[in-house]
Motif scaffolding. Structure first.
Motif, PDB file in Angstrom:
ATOM      1  N   GLN A  74       0.802  -1.221   0.000  1.00 44.77           N
ATOM      2  CA  GLN A  74       0.000   0.000   0.000  1.00 44.77           C
ATOM      3  C   GLN A  74       0.838   1.275   0.000  1.00 44.77           C
ATOM      4  OE1 GLN A  74      -3.303   0.971  -0.269  1.00 44.77           O
ATOM      5  NE2 GLN A  74      -3.272  -1.058  -1.145  1.00 44.77           N
ATOM      6  N   VAL A  75       2.154   1.143  -0.098  1.00 46.96           N
ATOM      7  CA  VAL A  75       3.067   2.278  -0.064  1.00 46.96           C
ATOM      8  C   VAL A  75       2.792   3.133   1.178  1.00 46.96           C
ATOM      9  CG1 VAL A  75       4.192   4.074  -1.438  1.00 46.96           C
ATOM     10  CG2 VAL A  75       2.991   2.244  -2.594  1.00 46.96           C
ATOM     11  N   LEU A  76       2.740   2.450   2.311  1.00 44.70           N
ATOM     12  CA  LEU A  76       2.555   3.101   3.599  1.00 44.70           C
ATOM     13  C   LEU A  76       3.829   2.927   4.418  1.00 44.70           C
ATOM     14  CD1 LEU A  76      -0.913   1.579   4.588  1.00 44.70           C
ATOM     15  CD2 LEU A  76      -0.501   3.944   3.906  1.00 44.70           C
ATOM     16  N   THR A  77       4.027   3.799   5.369  1.00 44.46           N
ATOM     17  CA  THR A  77       5.089   3.555   6.339  1.00 44.46           C
ATOM     18  C   THR A  77       4.625   2.405   7.223  1.00 44.46           C
ATOM     19  OG1 THR A  77       4.156   5.065   7.974  1.00 44.46           O
ATOM     20  CG2 THR A  77       5.725   6.016   6.375  1.00 44.46           C
ATOM     21  N   THR A  78       5.547   1.770   7.907  1.00 44.43           N
ATOM     22  CA  THR A  78       5.136   0.694   8.807  1.00 44.43           C
ATOM     23  C   THR A  78       4.234   1.243   9.908  1.00 44.43           C
ATOM     24  OG1 THR A  78       7.243   0.916   9.971  1.00 44.43           O
ATOM     25  CG2 THR A  78       7.086  -0.845   8.342  1.00 44.43           C
ATOM     26  N   GLY A  79       4.500   2.467  10.375  1.00 46.23           N
ATOM     27  CA  GLY A  79       3.633   3.086  11.379  1.00 46.23           C
ATOM     28  C   GLY A  79       2.232   3.327  10.842  1.00 46.23           C
ATOM     29  N   GLY A  80       2.136   3.798   9.608  1.00 42.44           N
ATOM     30  CA  GLY A  80       0.833   4.023   8.978  1.00 42.44           C
ATOM     31  C   GLY A  80       0.061   2.723   8.812  1.00 42.44           C
ATOM     32  N   ALA A  81       0.769   1.672   8.403  1.00 46.70           N
ATOM     33  CA  ALA A  81       0.131   0.364   8.259  1.00 46.70           C
ATOM     34  C   ALA A  81      -0.342  -0.150   9.609  1.00 46.70           C
ATOM     35  CB  ALA A  81       1.089  -0.628   7.605  1.00 46.70           C
ATOM     36  N   THR A  82       0.462   0.052  10.635  1.00 47.35           N
ATOM     37  CA  THR A  82       0.090  -0.400  11.980  1.00 47.35           C
ATOM     38  C   THR A  82      -1.178   0.300  12.447  1.00 47.35           C
ATOM     39  OG1 THR A  82       2.375  -0.919  12.550  1.00 47.35           O
ATOM     40  CG2 THR A  82       0.857  -0.548  14.389  1.00 47.35           C
ATOM     41  N   ARG A  83      -1.258   1.608  12.268  1.00 49.21           N
ATOM     42  CA  ARG A  83      -2.457   2.355  12.684  1.00 49.21           C
ATOM     43  C   ARG A  83      -3.687   1.892  11.900  1.00 49.21           C
ATOM     44  NH1 ARG A  83       1.537   6.144  12.919  1.00 49.21           N
ATOM     45  NH2 ARG A  83       1.086   7.006  10.867  1.00 49.21           N
ATOM     46  N   LEU A  84      -3.528   1.681  10.595  1.00 51.77           N
ATOM     47  CA  LEU A  84      -4.644   1.217   9.772  1.00 51.77           C
ATOM     48  C   LEU A  84      -5.095  -0.174  10.218  1.00 51.77           C
ATOM     49  CD1 LEU A  84      -6.541   1.541   7.334  1.00 51.77           C
ATOM     50  CD2 LEU A  84      -4.699   0.581   5.922  1.00 51.77           C
ATOM     51  N   VAL A  85      -4.157  -1.075  10.392  1.00 59.17           N
ATOM     52  CA  VAL A  85      -4.499  -2.437  10.817  1.00 59.17           C
ATOM     53  C   VAL A  85      -5.113  -2.415  12.214  1.00 59.17           C
ATOM     54  CG1 VAL A  85      -3.545  -4.712  11.396  1.00 59.17           C
ATOM     55  CG2 VAL A  85      -2.918  -3.596   9.237  1.00 59.17           C
ATOM     56  N   ASP A  86      -4.640  -1.549  13.092  1.00 58.93           N
ATOM     57  CA  ASP A  86      -5.254  -1.416  14.419  1.00 58.93           C
ATOM     58  C   ASP A  86      -6.742  -1.083  14.292  1.00 58.93           C
ATOM     59  OD1 ASP A  86      -2.895  -1.925  15.789  1.00 58.93           O
ATOM     60  OD2 ASP A  86      -2.481   0.192  16.236  1.00 58.93           O
ATOM     61  N   ARG A  87      -7.084  -0.140  13.412  1.00 58.41           N
ATOM     62  CA  ARG A  87      -8.493   0.225  13.203  1.00 58.41           C
ATOM     63  C   ARG A  87      -9.281  -0.959  12.624  1.00 58.41           C
ATOM     64  NH1 ARG A  87      -6.060   4.869  11.129  1.00 58.41           N
ATOM     65  NH2 ARG A  87      -6.771   4.440   9.009  1.00 58.41           N
ATOM     66  N   MET A  88      -8.626  -1.720  11.740  1.00 56.00           N
ATOM     67  CA  MET A  88      -9.288  -2.874  11.136  1.00 56.00           C
ATOM     68  C   MET A  88      -9.483  -3.994  12.156  1.00 56.00           C
ATOM     69  SD  MET A  88      -7.483  -2.762   7.389  1.00 56.00           S
ATOM     70  CE  MET A  88      -8.538  -4.003   6.620  1.00 56.00           C
ATOM     71  N   VAL A  89      -8.535  -4.167  13.064  1.00 59.03           N
ATOM     72  CA  VAL A  89      -8.685  -5.136  14.157  1.00 59.03           C
ATOM     73  C   VAL A  89      -9.859  -4.706  15.040  1.00 59.03           C
ATOM     74  CG1 VAL A  89      -7.624  -6.017  16.288  1.00 59.03           C
ATOM     75  CG2 VAL A  89      -6.289  -5.955  14.163  1.00 59.03           C
ATOM     76  N   ALA A 159      10.024   0.581  -9.536  1.00 59.67           N
ATOM     77  CA  ALA A 159      10.932   1.729  -9.446  1.00 59.67           C
ATOM     78  C   ALA A 159      11.002   2.301  -8.031  1.00 59.67           C
ATOM     79  CB  ALA A 159      10.483   2.823 -10.426  1.00 59.67           C
ATOM     80  N   LEU A 160      10.027   1.950  -7.188  1.00 62.06           N
ATOM     81  CA  LEU A 160      10.014   2.473  -5.814  1.00 62.06           C
ATOM     82  C   LEU A 160      11.086   1.804  -4.967  1.00 62.06           C
ATOM     83  CD1 LEU A 160       6.224   2.506  -4.872  1.00 62.06           C
ATOM     84  CD2 LEU A 160       7.706   4.477  -5.156  1.00 62.06           C
ATOM     85  N   PRO A 161      11.696   2.571  -4.070  1.00 59.32           N
ATOM     86  CA  PRO A 161      12.578   1.931  -3.099  1.00 59.32           C
ATOM     87  C   PRO A 161      11.720   1.151  -2.122  1.00 59.32           C
ATOM     88  CG  PRO A 161      12.344   4.252  -2.593  1.00 59.32           C
ATOM     89  CD  PRO A 161      11.616   4.014  -3.901  1.00 59.32           C
ATOM     90  N   ARG A 162      12.216   0.039  -1.656  1.00 57.97           N
ATOM     91  CA  ARG A 162      11.480  -0.758  -0.676  1.00 57.97           C
ATOM     92  C   ARG A 162      11.426  -0.009   0.643  1.00 57.97           C
ATOM     93  NH1 ARG A 162       7.887  -3.664  -2.703  1.00 57.97           N
ATOM     94  NH2 ARG A 162       8.608  -5.252  -4.112  1.00 57.97           N
ATOM     95  N   LEU A 163      10.236   0.059   1.225  1.00 58.76           N
ATOM     96  CA  LEU A 163      10.074   0.730   2.513  1.00 58.76           C
ATOM     97  C   LEU A 163      10.687  -0.128   3.614  1.00 58.76           C
ATOM     98  CD1 LEU A 163       6.376   1.855   2.167  1.00 58.76           C
ATOM     99  CD2 LEU A 163       8.420   3.224   1.776  1.00 58.76           C
TER     100      LEU A 163
END
Length: 164
Positions: A74-89, A159-163
């Protein structure tokens, strides 16, 4: 199209076919994101970003995906993914568990409610895609357009750098 060396004024820059084409792509994507995202929110009670994560997890199947992989998809930071997944949990759509192979790694999986929500949202989304994304195009261009977008998407992803 002109060579980039032919751009010597702001007017030429603004009217360059490549610049206009890319701007139209972004404009269409932004407007479609809004239209389709609002429909998912209104009809299913989830954000478009949550829906995208549900789809990613649906593709992953029963094993689920690591938080890092979700972030990269999703081209998110790990922190952004964590917050999103927290809401989904919290919404009961996904569960998070330690990876049996590495307890430091969190794996995310769909719940039965997440599976049901994915299916319900996808049925609505497919109809809206047909209506707003495909129907405006000439019928004989649709398949090639979708294939061209796939090529562009994969090229940009590569072409994106891996986060980290």
């Amino acid at each position: 199209m002109t060579d980039d060396a032919d751009i010597s004024t702001a007017e030429q820059a603004a009217n360059d076919a490549r610049v206009l084409g890319f701007g139209r792509l972004l404009g269409a994507a932004n407007r479609l994101e809004y239209i389709l995202g609002r429909a998912i929110e209104e009809e299913c009670g989830i954000s478009h970003l949550m829906f995208e994560v549900l789809l990613i997890l649906g593709r992953a199947g029963a094993p689920g995906m690591t938080m890092r992989a979700v972030a990269q998809e999703q081209v998110l930071t790990t922190g952004g993914a964590t917050r999103l997944v927290d809401r989904m949990v919290d919404a009961g759509l996904v569960v998070r568990a330690a990876d049996p192979g590495d307890r430091r790694v969190q794996v995310v999986r769909l719940t039965p409610l997440g599976e049901e929500t994915t299916v319900r949202a996808a049925r609505s989304h497919v109809e809206n895609i047909r209506r707003y994304f495909l129907e405006p195009l000439p019928a004989d261009h649709r398949d090639q357009f979708v294939e061209d977008l796939r090529i562009l998407s994969f090229a940009a992803r590569d072409a994106l750098p891996r986060l980290r």
